[in-house]
Design a protein around this motif. Structure first.
Motif, PDB file in Angstrom:
ATOM      1  N   SER A   1      -1.322  11.343  -5.525  1.00  0.00           N
ATOM      2  CA  SER A   1      -2.540  11.737  -4.813  1.00  0.00           C
ATOM      3  C   SER A   1      -3.813  11.407  -5.576  1.00  0.00           C
ATOM      4  CB  SER A   1      -2.505  13.243  -4.515  1.00  0.00           C
ATOM      5  OG  SER A   1      -2.374  13.978  -5.731  1.00  0.00           O
ATOM      6  N   ASP A   2      -3.726  11.209  -6.880  1.00  0.00           N
ATOM      7  CA  ASP A   2      -4.912  10.933  -7.698  1.00  0.00           C
ATOM      8  C   ASP A   2      -5.095   9.442  -7.976  1.00  0.00           C
ATOM      9  OD1 ASP A   2      -5.446  13.664  -7.869  1.00  0.00           O
ATOM     10  OD2 ASP A   2      -4.150  13.890  -9.637  1.00  0.00           O
ATOM     11  N   GLY A   3      -4.323   8.628  -7.333  1.00  0.00           N
ATOM     12  CA  GLY A   3      -4.385   7.188  -7.626  1.00  0.00           C
ATOM     13  C   GLY A   3      -5.053   6.375  -6.546  1.00  0.00           C
ATOM     14  N   ALA A   4      -6.105   6.924  -5.933  1.00  0.00           N
ATOM     15  CA  ALA A   4      -6.770   6.224  -4.830  1.00  0.00           C
ATOM     16  C   ALA A   4      -7.338   4.873  -5.277  1.00  0.00           C
ATOM     17  CB  ALA A   4      -7.879   7.088  -4.253  1.00  0.00           C
ATOM     18  N   ILE A   5      -7.928   4.848  -6.483  1.00  0.00           N
ATOM     19  CA  ILE A   5      -8.526   3.597  -6.972  1.00  0.00           C
ATOM     20  C   ILE A   5      -7.442   2.558  -7.223  1.00  0.00           C
ATOM     21  CG2 ILE A   5      -9.779   2.543  -8.889  1.00  0.00           C
ATOM     22  CD1 ILE A   5     -11.397   5.060  -9.149  1.00  0.00           C
ATOM     23  N   VAL A   6      -6.330   2.995  -7.808  1.00  0.00           N
ATOM     24  CA  VAL A   6      -5.223   2.070  -8.076  1.00  0.00           C
ATOM     25  C   VAL A   6      -4.674   1.493  -6.777  1.00  0.00           C
ATOM     26  CG1 VAL A   6      -2.887   1.880  -9.004  1.00  0.00           C
ATOM     27  CG2 VAL A   6      -4.603   3.243 -10.205  1.00  0.00           C
ATOM     28  N   VAL A   7      -4.508   2.341  -5.786  1.00  0.00           N
ATOM     29  CA  VAL A   7      -3.994   1.885  -4.486  1.00  0.00           C
ATOM     30  C   VAL A   7      -4.962   0.903  -3.851  1.00  0.00           C
ATOM     31  CG1 VAL A   7      -3.393   2.604  -2.150  1.00  0.00           C
ATOM     32  CG2 VAL A   7      -2.671   3.989  -4.094  1.00  0.00           C
ATOM     33  N   SER A   8      -6.258   1.228  -3.888  1.00  0.00           N
ATOM     34  CA  SER A   8      -7.267   0.365  -3.276  1.00  0.00           C
ATOM     35  C   SER A   8      -7.291  -1.014  -3.922  1.00  0.00           C
ATOM     36  CB  SER A   8      -8.638   1.023  -3.395  1.00  0.00           C
ATOM     37  OG  SER A   8      -9.645   0.186  -2.871  1.00  0.00           O
TER      38      SER A   8
ATOM     39  N   GLY B   1       0.816  -1.210   0.000  1.00  0.00           N
ATOM     40  CA  GLY B   1       0.000   0.000   0.000  1.00  0.00           C
ATOM     41  C   GLY B   1       0.849   1.258   0.000  1.00  0.00           C
ATOM     42  N   LEU B   2       1.920   1.257   0.779  1.00  0.00           N
ATOM     43  CA  LEU B   2       2.816   2.411   0.823  1.00  0.00           C
ATOM     44  C   LEU B   2       3.502   2.642  -0.525  1.00  0.00           C
ATOM     45  CD1 LEU B   2       4.264   4.631   2.410  1.00  0.00           C
ATOM     46  CD2 LEU B   2       5.956   2.915   3.135  1.00  0.00           C
ATOM     47  N   ILE B   3       3.996   1.562  -1.120  1.00  0.00           N
ATOM     48  CA  ILE B   3       4.649   1.683  -2.429  1.00  0.00           C
ATOM     49  C   ILE B   3       3.657   2.156  -3.489  1.00  0.00           C
ATOM     50  CG2 ILE B   3       5.801   0.386  -4.264  1.00  0.00           C
ATOM     51  CD1 ILE B   3       6.954  -1.432  -2.099  1.00  0.00           C
ATOM     52  N   ALA B   4       2.440   1.613  -3.453  1.00  0.00           N
ATOM     53  CA  ALA B   4       1.427   1.999  -4.438  1.00  0.00           C
ATOM     54  C   ALA B   4       1.060   3.471  -4.306  1.00  0.00           C
ATOM     55  CB  ALA B   4       0.181   1.126  -4.265  1.00  0.00           C
ATOM     56  N   ARG B   5       0.981   3.968  -3.075  1.00  0.00           N
ATOM     57  CA  ARG B   5       0.662   5.389  -2.868  1.00  0.00           C
ATOM     58  C   ARG B   5       1.770   6.283  -3.422  1.00  0.00           C
ATOM     59  NH1 ARG B   5      -1.020   3.111   2.030  1.00  0.00           N
ATOM     60  NH2 ARG B   5      -3.283   3.194   2.328  1.00  0.00           N
ATOM     61  N   LEU B   6       3.012   5.855  -3.209  1.00  0.00           N
ATOM     62  CA  LEU B   6       4.139   6.651  -3.710  1.00  0.00           C
ATOM     63  C   LEU B   6       4.166   6.685  -5.232  1.00  0.00           C
ATOM     64  CD1 LEU B   6       6.943   5.491  -1.246  1.00  0.00           C
ATOM     65  CD2 LEU B   6       5.739   7.680  -1.246  1.00  0.00           C
TER      66      LEU B   6
END
Length: 270
Positions: free
Chosen positions: A227-234, A218-223
């Motif tokens: 900030s606009d990648g909430a769906i990708v992170v989820s 999750g941390l790597i995905a957020r980085l």
């Protein structure tokens, strides 16, 4: 006496020897469907169509996971079961499998209901407790009785869960319905403490691996997503969680099948 170490060694041998078919079942039936559901849930919104799709996806994930558990148990129980026959067994035993586990769940809920009702009627507020506020009108006597009932129920539920470890294998291999519960209790007689230890260790390892993997990914995905990648992170985190849960589900099902086989052998020897 059945050796848990021997059962574990057998389970690992089955996973090693039938890895390909077990992985195929896990990926297709247990891992991929929750990822699809996570993608649907990540879209957001409150339209009727979206809510209906989310409900349908949840039902599909539940049914798919149930068929997967049955099929994996069948593969772990019989070396002659291939992918096609495992799926056929999964479909054939789906009704009994879900029905028996629903009955078990209802028994647990009914057992906890008196304590929950007493806690609810005592005036206890979960929201106030979380906020650190006062519990106005709280009936301590009723609350205490309810809490005692729930605390007493905890070890009973752990005991029952340990005795039901081979339940899935009984349903699959003996084609039993509600009678599978009694059969499972009979097969695990004298093994409660050992199985409790296995369940506790399994739960600890599962929680640690799941928490660590989803946190790091999750941390790597957020980085990477920003900030606009909430769906990708989820969806990414959900995919990792589904992968971990799927792999642990395979281990659980194979272990349960081998425990069932060992219990049958011990019964025949006796």
């Amino acid at each position: 006496m059945i050796s848990i170490g021997m059962v574990w060694d057998r389970a690992m041998a089955v996973i090693s020897g039938r890895f390909s078919i077990l992985l195929s079942l896990a990926v297709g039936l247990i891992i991929v469907p929750p990822i699809g559901q996570a993608a649907i849930d990540a879209v957001g919104g409150s339209s009727f169509m979206l809510r209906s799709t989310q409900m349908a996806a949840s039902l599909l994930v539940f049914v798919s996971a149930s068929i997967g558990a049955i099929a994996i148990t069948a593969v772990a129980s019989d070396p002659d079961v291939d992918l096609r026959s495992a799926l056929a067994i999964g479909r054939a035993r789906l009704g009994a499998f879900i029905g028996v586990w629903v009955i078990v769940g209802l028994c647990f809920v009914l057992a906890a209901l008196p304590g929950l009702i007493l806690v609810a009627t005592s005036g206890f507020s979960v929201a106030q407790a979380q906020a650190g506020g006062p519990q106005d009108g709280l009936n301590m006597g009723v609350l205490s009785i309810g809490m005692v009932l729930l605390l007493v129920l905890v070890p009973v539920m752990f005991w029952a869960t340990a005795r039901l470890v081979p339940l899935g294998a009984v349903i699959v291999n003996e084609r039993r319905g509600i009678g599978a519960i009694q059969r499972s209790f009979a097969l695990t007689r004298g093994m409660t403490l050992k199985l409790l230890g296995v369940l506790i260790l399994y739960a600890i390892v599962f929680v640690v691996v799941l928490t660590a993997s989803t946190s790091v990914v999750g941390l790597i995905a957020r980085l990477l997503a920003g900030s606009d990648g909430a769906i990708v992170v989820s969806v990414t985190v959900a995919a990792v969680a589904a992968l971990v849960a799927g792999l642990f589900s395979v281990v659980q099902a194979v272990f349960s099948a081998q425990l069932y086989a060992a219990a049958l052998e011990a019964h025949d020897e006796a």
